[in-house]
Design a protein around this motif. Structure first.
Motif, mmCIF file in Angstrom:
data_model
loop_
_atom_site.group_PDB
_atom_site.id
_atom_site.type_symbol
_atom_site.label_atom_id
_atom_site.label_comp_id
_atom_site.label_asym_id
_atom_site.label_seq_id
_atom_site.Cartn_x
_atom_site.Cartn_y
_atom_site.Cartn_z
ATOM 1 N N LEU A 1 0.825 -1.214 0.000
ATOM 2 C CA LEU A 1 0.000 0.000 0.000
ATOM 3 C C LEU A 1 0.856 1.260 0.000
ATOM 4 N N ASN A 2 2.009 1.191 0.633
ATOM 5 C CA ASN A 2 2.895 2.357 0.685
ATOM 6 C C ASN A 2 3.479 2.698 -0.681
ATOM 7 N N THR A 3 3.492 1.740 -1.600
ATOM 8 C CA THR A 3 4.025 2.012 -2.941
ATOM 9 C C THR A 3 2.985 2.696 -3.835
ATOM 10 N N LEU A 4 1.711 2.682 -3.428
ATOM 11 C CA LEU A 4 0.646 3.291 -4.229
ATOM 12 C C LEU A 4 0.575 4.796 -3.989
ATOM 13 N N PRO A 5 0.097 5.547 -5.000
ATOM 14 C CA PRO A 5 -0.124 6.986 -4.789
ATOM 15 C C PRO A 5 -1.185 7.213 -3.698
ATOM 16 N N LYS A 6 -1.108 8.347 -3.013
ATOM 17 C CA LYS A 6 -1.990 8.618 -1.867
ATOM 18 C C LYS A 6 -3.469 8.654 -2.229
ATOM 19 N N ASP A 7 -3.823 9.102 -3.422
ATOM 20 C CA ASP A 7 -5.234 9.238 -3.785
ATOM 21 C C ASP A 7 -5.835 7.959 -4.369
ATOM 22 N N THR A 8 -5.105 6.871 -4.329
ATOM 23 C CA THR A 8 -5.584 5.607 -4.875
ATOM 24 C C THR A 8 -6.574 4.954 -3.922
ATOM 25 N N ASN A 9 -7.648 4.452 -4.476
ATOM 26 C CA ASN A 9 -8.603 3.663 -3.696
ATOM 27 C C ASN A 9 -8.311 2.191 -3.924
ATOM 28 N N VAL A 10 -8.536 1.381 -2.912
ATOM 29 C CA VAL A 10 -8.290 -0.055 -3.027
ATOM 30 C C VAL A 10 -9.543 -0.819 -2.630
ATOM 31 N N TYR A 11 -9.616 -2.031 -3.084
ATOM 32 C CA TYR A 11 -10.741 -2.896 -2.735
ATOM 33 C C TYR A 11 -10.329 -3.833 -1.608
ATOM 34 N N GLU A 12 -11.211 -3.957 -0.629
ATOM 35 C CA GLU A 12 -10.995 -4.891 0.472
ATOM 36 C C GLU A 12 -12.095 -5.932 0.447
ATOM 37 N N GLY A 13 -11.704 -7.169 0.703
ATOM 38 C CA GLY A 13 -12.682 -8.241 0.751
ATOM 39 C C GLY A 13 -13.460 -8.205 2.055
ATOM 40 N N VAL A 14 -14.792 -8.224 1.929
ATOM 41 C CA VAL A 14 -15.674 -8.275 3.094
ATOM 42 C C VAL A 14 -16.670 -9.385 2.831
ATOM 43 N N GLY A 15 -16.454 -10.523 3.453
ATOM 44 C CA GLY A 15 -17.325 -11.664 3.182
ATOM 45 C C GLY A 15 -17.148 -12.115 1.743
ATOM 46 N N LYS A 16 -18.248 -12.087 0.979
ATOM 47 C CA LYS A 16 -18.191 -12.519 -0.420
ATOM 48 C C LYS A 16 -18.186 -11.343 -1.388
ATOM 49 N N MET A 17 -17.954 -10.144 -0.863
ATOM 50 C CA MET A 17 -17.944 -8.979 -1.743
ATOM 51 C C MET A 17 -16.703 -8.146 -1.486
ATOM 52 N N PHE A 18 -16.496 -7.166 -2.330
ATOM 53 C CA PHE A 18 -15.367 -6.260 -2.193
ATOM 54 C C PHE A 18 -15.887 -4.847 -2.008
ATOM 55 N N VAL A 19 -15.221 -4.085 -1.118
ATOM 56 C CA VAL A 19 -15.623 -2.717 -0.819
ATOM 57 C C VAL A 19 -14.479 -1.789 -1.179
ATOM 58 N N LEU A 20 -14.816 -0.699 -1.853
ATOM 59 C CA LEU A 20 -13.826 0.302 -2.246
ATOM 60 C C LEU A 20 -13.521 1.190 -1.042
ATOM 61 N N ASN A 21 -12.241 1.274 -0.653
ATOM 62 C CA ASN A 21 -11.819 2.084 0.487
ATOM 63 C C ASN A 21 -10.615 2.938 0.107
ATOM 64 N N PRO A 22 -10.497 4.110 0.715
ATOM 65 C CA PRO A 22 -9.274 4.904 0.518
ATOM 66 C C PRO A 22 -8.085 4.204 1.178
ATOM 67 N N THR A 23 -6.901 4.390 0.637
ATOM 68 C CA THR A 23 -5.719 3.707 1.174
ATOM 69 C C THR A 23 -5.434 4.112 2.618
ATOM 70 N N GLU A 24 -5.725 5.348 2.994
ATOM 71 C CA GLU A 24 -5.460 5.788 4.368
ATOM 72 C C GLU A 24 -6.293 4.996 5.376
ATOM 73 N N ASP A 25 -7.546 4.710 5.020
ATOM 74 C CA ASP A 25 -8.391 3.909 5.912
ATOM 75 C C ASP A 25 -7.832 2.494 6.066
ATOM 76 N N VAL A 26 -7.378 1.943 4.967
ATOM 77 C CA VAL A 26 -6.819 0.591 4.996
ATOM 78 C C VAL A 26 -5.517 0.573 5.804
ATOM 79 N N LYS A 27 -4.687 1.596 5.621
ATOM 80 C CA LYS A 27 -3.431 1.681 6.380
ATOM 81 C C LYS A 27 -3.707 1.784 7.883
ATOM 82 N N THR A 28 -4.728 2.561 8.242
ATOM 83 C CA THR A 28 -5.091 2.697 9.655
ATOM 84 C C THR A 28 -5.542 1.356 10.221
#
Length: 121
Positions: free
Chosen positions: A50-77
């Motif tokens: 995640l640290n290699t990605l640009p700051k404004d990049t959004n990433v997908y996180e797996g939640v159960g059987k679906m994926f949720v779009l989250n900002p990288t800062e939230d994921v880093k936290t």
């Protein structure tokens, strides 16, 4: 002072059971520590990616059987919190392992003392 054979057998059996239980628990705790270390390594690798990605990049996180779009800062936290929890869990497991190893060693020492005492009769 001599201990009756029945009492000696009962004491010996109790100590052997305690030693066997401690040994089983040691193996379980070692497996738990290894699993937590693997999990910690995965979190660390994810965080470094995640640290290699640009700051404004959004990433997908797996939640159960679906994926949720989250900002990288939230994921880093979330990953930082998870890392701290894993470190705490590993520390607690290491304390438990030390206790179990001490219990096992004491049980073995007690068995040796019993054998020496009963052999010198």
């Amino acid at each position: 002072m001599s201990i009756p054979n029945e009492a000696l057998q009962k004491l010996l059996q109790e100590i052997e059971q305690k030693a066997a239980f401690s040994q089983q628990q040691i193996q379980i705790v070692k497996a738990q520590i290894a699993a937590k270390n693997r999990e910690s390594r995965m979190v660390q690798l994810t965080s470094s990616e995640l640290n290699t990605l640009p700051k404004d990049t959004n990433v997908y996180e797996g939640v159960g059987k679906m994926f949720v779009l989250n900002p990288t800062e939230d994921v880093k936290t979330r990953l930082a919190t998870e890392t701290n929890e894993l470190k705490s869990d590993i520390s607690n497991l290491e304390k438990k392992l030390h206790y179990l190893e001490t219990t096992y060693k004491n049980s073995r020492d007690n068995l040796e003392q019993l054998f020496k005492a009963s052999g010198s009769r």
